[in-house]
Design a protein around this motif. Structure first.
Motif, PDB file in Angstrom:
ATOM      1  N   ASP A   8      23.028 -22.516   6.109  1.00 48.82           N
ATOM      2  CA  ASP A   8      24.110 -22.878   5.195  1.00 48.82           C
ATOM      3  C   ASP A   8      24.014 -22.221   3.824  1.00 48.82           C
ATOM      4  O   ASP A   8      24.857 -22.456   2.963  1.00 48.82           O
ATOM      5  CB  ASP A   8      24.149 -24.404   5.013  1.00 48.82           C
ATOM      6  N   ASN A   9      23.010 -21.417   3.610  1.00 42.67           N
ATOM      7  CA  ASN A   9      22.834 -20.794   2.298  1.00 42.67           C
ATOM      8  C   ASN A   9      23.855 -19.669   2.091  1.00 42.67           C
ATOM      9  O   ASN A   9      24.366 -19.091   3.063  1.00 42.67           O
ATOM     10  CB  ASN A   9      21.425 -20.217   2.186  1.00 42.67           C
ATOM     11  N   PRO A  10      24.156 -19.320   0.815  1.00 42.34           N
ATOM     12  CA  PRO A  10      25.057 -18.193   0.534  1.00 42.34           C
ATOM     13  C   PRO A  10      24.508 -16.904   1.142  1.00 42.34           C
ATOM     14  O   PRO A  10      23.295 -16.682   1.168  1.00 42.34           O
ATOM     15  CB  PRO A  10      25.082 -18.123  -0.993  1.00 42.34           C
ATOM     16  N   GLN A  11      25.426 -16.057   1.652  1.00 43.86           N
ATOM     17  CA  GLN A  11      25.020 -14.828   2.332  1.00 43.86           C
ATOM     18  C   GLN A  11      25.805 -13.649   1.782  1.00 43.86           C
ATOM     19  O   GLN A  11      27.008 -13.754   1.534  1.00 43.86           O
ATOM     20  CB  GLN A  11      25.243 -14.983   3.844  1.00 43.86           C
ATOM     21  N   LYS A  12      25.124 -12.521   1.589  1.00 41.02           N
ATOM     22  CA  LYS A  12      25.732 -11.332   0.997  1.00 41.02           C
ATOM     23  C   LYS A  12      26.341 -10.431   2.075  1.00 41.02           C
ATOM     24  O   LYS A  12      25.778 -10.250   3.156  1.00 41.02           O
ATOM     25  CB  LYS A  12      24.690 -10.541   0.210  1.00 41.02           C
ATOM     26  N   VAL A  13      27.477  -9.855   1.716  1.00 40.88           N
ATOM     27  CA  VAL A  13      28.163  -8.952   2.633  1.00 40.88           C
ATOM     28  C   VAL A  13      27.270  -7.774   3.005  1.00 40.88           C
ATOM     29  O   VAL A  13      27.221  -7.351   4.171  1.00 40.88           O
ATOM     30  CB  VAL A  13      29.481  -8.457   2.011  1.00 40.88           C
ATOM     31  N   THR A  14      26.547  -7.231   2.032  1.00 41.05           N
ATOM     32  CA  THR A  14      25.698  -6.069   2.309  1.00 41.05           C
ATOM     33  C   THR A  14      24.617  -6.384   3.338  1.00 41.05           C
ATOM     34  O   THR A  14      24.321  -5.566   4.212  1.00 41.05           O
ATOM     35  CB  THR A  14      25.034  -5.562   1.013  1.00 41.05           C
ATOM     36  N   ASP A  15      24.035  -7.574   3.243  1.00 44.21           N
ATOM     37  CA  ASP A  15      23.004  -7.968   4.207  1.00 44.21           C
ATOM     38  C   ASP A  15      23.614  -8.166   5.603  1.00 44.21           C
ATOM     39  O   ASP A  15      23.037  -7.742   6.611  1.00 44.21           O
ATOM     40  CB  ASP A  15      22.311  -9.250   3.761  1.00 44.21           C
ATOM     41  N   LEU A  16      24.762  -8.818   5.634  1.00 43.47           N
ATOM     42  CA  LEU A  16      25.419  -9.075   6.913  1.00 43.47           C
ATOM     43  C   LEU A  16      25.862  -7.776   7.580  1.00 43.47           C
ATOM     44  O   LEU A  16      25.658  -7.581   8.779  1.00 43.47           O
ATOM     45  CB  LEU A  16      26.630  -9.993   6.702  1.00 43.47           C
ATOM     46  N   SER A  17      26.464  -6.889   6.802  1.00 45.60           N
ATOM     47  CA  SER A  17      26.946  -5.623   7.369  1.00 45.60           C
ATOM     48  C   SER A  17      25.783  -4.777   7.876  1.00 45.60           C
ATOM     49  O   SER A  17      25.893  -4.097   8.905  1.00 45.60           O
ATOM     50  CB  SER A  17      27.762  -4.846   6.341  1.00 45.60           C
ATOM     51  N   SER A  18      24.657  -4.817   7.170  1.00 40.96           N
ATOM     52  CA  SER A  18      23.477  -4.060   7.604  1.00 40.96           C
ATOM     53  C   SER A  18      22.955  -4.591   8.934  1.00 40.96           C
ATOM     54  O   SER A  18      22.626  -3.822   9.847  1.00 40.96           O
ATOM     55  CB  SER A  18      22.380  -4.136   6.542  1.00 40.96           C
ATOM     56  N   SER A  19      22.903  -5.916   9.069  1.00 41.64           N
ATOM     57  CA  SER A  19      22.415  -6.523  10.314  1.00 41.64           C
ATOM     58  C   SER A  19      23.355  -6.236  11.486  1.00 41.64           C
ATOM     59  O   SER A  19      22.913  -6.096  12.631  1.00 41.64           O
ATOM     60  CB  SER A  19      22.267  -8.032  10.138  1.00 41.64           C
ATOM     61  N   LEU A  20      24.657  -6.166  11.188  1.00 45.21           N
ATOM     62  CA  LEU A  20      25.652  -5.971  12.240  1.00 45.21           C
ATOM     63  C   LEU A  20      25.938  -4.497  12.516  1.00 45.21           C
ATOM     64  O   LEU A  20      26.641  -4.172  13.481  1.00 45.21           O
ATOM     65  CB  LEU A  20      26.952  -6.679  11.860  1.00 45.21           C
ATOM     66  N   GLY A  21      25.445  -3.616  11.644  1.00 47.18           N
ATOM     67  CA  GLY A  21      25.680  -2.186  11.827  1.00 47.18           C
ATOM     68  C   GLY A  21      27.120  -1.799  11.601  1.00 47.18           C
ATOM     69  O   GLY A  21      27.694  -1.020  12.373  1.00 47.18           O
ATOM     70  N   MET A  22      27.718  -2.334  10.530  1.00 53.53           N
ATOM     71  CA  MET A  22      29.120  -2.024  10.259  1.00 53.53           C
ATOM     72  C   MET A  22      29.323  -1.636   8.799  1.00 53.53           C
ATOM     73  O   MET A  22      28.439  -1.844   7.953  1.00 53.53           O
ATOM     74  CB  MET A  22      30.020  -3.217  10.617  1.00 53.53           C
ATOM     75  N   ASP A  23      30.479  -1.092   8.498  1.00 54.11           N
ATOM     76  CA  ASP A  23      30.863  -0.680   7.154  1.00 54.11           C
ATOM     77  C   ASP A  23      30.969  -1.919   6.257  1.00 54.11           C
ATOM     78  O   ASP A  23      31.730  -2.840   6.555  1.00 54.11           O
ATOM     79  CB  ASP A  23      32.208   0.051   7.237  1.00 54.11           C
ATOM     80  N   SER A  24      30.248  -1.946   5.155  1.00 56.14           N
ATOM     81  CA  SER A  24      30.250  -3.112   4.277  1.00 56.14           C
ATOM     82  C   SER A  24      31.605  -3.320   3.608  1.00 56.14           C
ATOM     83  O   SER A  24      31.999  -4.465   3.351  1.00 56.14           O
ATOM     84  CB  SER A  24      29.149  -2.984   3.210  1.00 56.14           C
ATOM     85  N   LYS A  25      32.338  -2.236   3.335  1.00 53.79           N
ATOM     86  CA  LYS A  25      33.654  -2.393   2.719  1.00 53.79           C
ATOM     87  C   LYS A  25      34.622  -3.074   3.677  1.00 53.79           C
ATOM     88  O   LYS A  25      35.395  -3.955   3.281  1.00 53.79           O
ATOM     89  CB  LYS A  25      34.219  -1.038   2.286  1.00 53.79           C
TER      90      LYS A  25
END
Length: 419
Positions: free
Chosen positions: A101-118
């Motif tokens: 439930d903690n706040p999550q950063k787009v950059t971290d999520l996109s890196s884990s998912l292998g996708m464009d952060s924008k």
């Protein structure tokens, strides 16, 4: 003067109307009703909760300008469907749920998912703007109960197994209707879905061929989630109507689920009535029966096409759940005719677990599903009058009673064969 009159006749509503709230005068009364009803929620029923939800929706609509309502439909809702499906297919919602439930950063999520952060940032920004995700800072988001639920196949997969592969049927429904003279469609071989995608396949074959068959099955497994099932004592008295007086021999067919998918309804029934007499039999097409990975051994699997002769004769009950709403009347007559031949007068019951649309005050879930049936099947959710017409006048059976499960929930139509 003539020119002004012509303009007025061609556009009878002044454009300035679209910039004003839809019904600002209704706001004070709606607020009073909502406040009063919310105070009673803790001790109220499920129907009370639904009533408050509808009034809250009415309040939002009353406050919106008409332009905002239109924009919400064309931009907001279309965008949210795209963003949610993107998150389901990419594993975004499952990843966020695992992260907690903690706040999550787009950059971290996109890196884990292998996708464009924008790209991910744009998707999550809209989901947050629509109130379904909590924004905690620039490109930072916190999961909500809703986004956590999207990680469940039974919830998230509905966006792929239903909307993603059939959505064009609704979006092009106006074209389909215009080209057919604005007539109510009743031909199962000429549906809006077939028109929109240029196919002659039925919905279920279309979804399978699109690669979303499992997603649709996952969605269907949660079809009754949080809603009373037909065998609930508050809906239908199973013991008094079916178990009492049933043939108690082990091989006697007790309940036959016709077109029962992978057995969700029979497993729920067996869980509630493990000592019901006789056999529980699941029937569906081979393509569905072969998808079953696990099923209670008390349930017999049987490949069967409901347009052909029913092989199980004289069962205590034949059960059909949300099948007839997929088909126009002529096809339903064929399905009912096969069940009718197999029924034993005075003993067998045909149980139809279907929506019965009220003459007034229909719930949005019922009318919404009616729109889906219209677009995907050229069929409908039927009114009480339509059910009597189909079952009694056209099929020669008799409705014993329609057992209601509440607003927006399928009723149970109990039917018998006339001797």
């Amino acid at each position: 003067m003539v020119a002004e009159s012509a303009k007025s006749a061609s556009q009878p509503v002044d454009l300035s109307l679209a910039a004003r709230p839809n019904n600002i005068e209704a706001v004070p009364n709606l607020l009073r009703e909502i406040t009063k009803d919310v105070d009673n929620l803790a001790t109220g029923t499920e129907e009370d909760r639904k009533s408050v939800a509808v009034k809250c929706r009415d309040l939002a609509l009353a406050l919106e300008t008409l332009r905002e309502t239109m924009t919400n439909h064309c931009w907001g809702q279309m965008g949210i469907i795209a963003a949610i499906g993107f998150g389901v297919d990419s594993g975004l919602w499952a990843l966020m749920a695992r992260n907690g439930d903690n706040p999550q950063k787009v950059t971290d999520l996109s890196s884990s998912l292998g996708m464009d952060s924008k790209l991910l940032s744009r998707m999550m920004r809209h989901v947050s703007a629509m109130g379904l995700l909590v924004e905690t800072g620039e490109d930072g988001y916190q999961p909500t109960n809703y986004t956590k639920a999207l990680s469940l196949p039974q919830i998230g997969h509905g966006y792929l197994g239903v909307t993603a592969c059939t959505g064009a049927a609704a979006l092009k429904f106006h074209e389909y209707s215009r080209k057919r003279g604005w007539m109510n469609p009743t031909d199962s071989q000429d549906t809006p879905l077939m028109y929109a995608y240029g196919t002659d396949k039925t919905v279920f074959h279309w979804v399978q061929d699109c690669g979303y068959g499992k997603h649709l099955n996952d969605y269907l497994s949660a079809y009754k989630l949080g809603r009373p099932i037909w065998a609930d004592p508050s809906v239908y008295p199973v013991k008094e109507r079916l178990i009492d007086g049933a043939d108690a021999s082990p091989d006697a067919p007790f309940l036959v689920d016709i077109g029962g998918n992978v057995g969700y309804d029979l497993e729920r029934f067996h869980g509630r009535f493990p000592n019901a007499p006789g056999r529980l039999i699941l029937q569906d097409l081979p393509m569905m029966i072969h998808q079953i990975k696990s099923l209670d051994p008390a349930i017999v699997r049987m490949e069967y096409d409901f347009h052909t002769e029913q092989p199980v004769k004289g069962a205590r009950a034949y059960f059909i759940h949300s099948i007839l709403h997929n088909w126009p009347d002529d096809v339903c007559e064929s399905i009912l005719a096969q069940a009718k031949k197999a029924m034993k007068p005075g003993y067998s019951r045909l149980l139809l677990n279907e929506n019965v649309v009220p003459d007034t005050g229909a719930h949005w879930e019922t009318t919404g599903l009616d729109m889906i049936m219209l677009a995907l099947f050229s069929s409908e959710e039927r009114t009480r009058t339509a059910w009597y017409d189909l079952i009694e006048r056209k099929s020669g059976l008799k409705i014993v009673k329609i057992w209601s499960a509440g607003k927006g929930v399928e009723s149970l139509i109990e039917v018998e064969k006339i001797a």
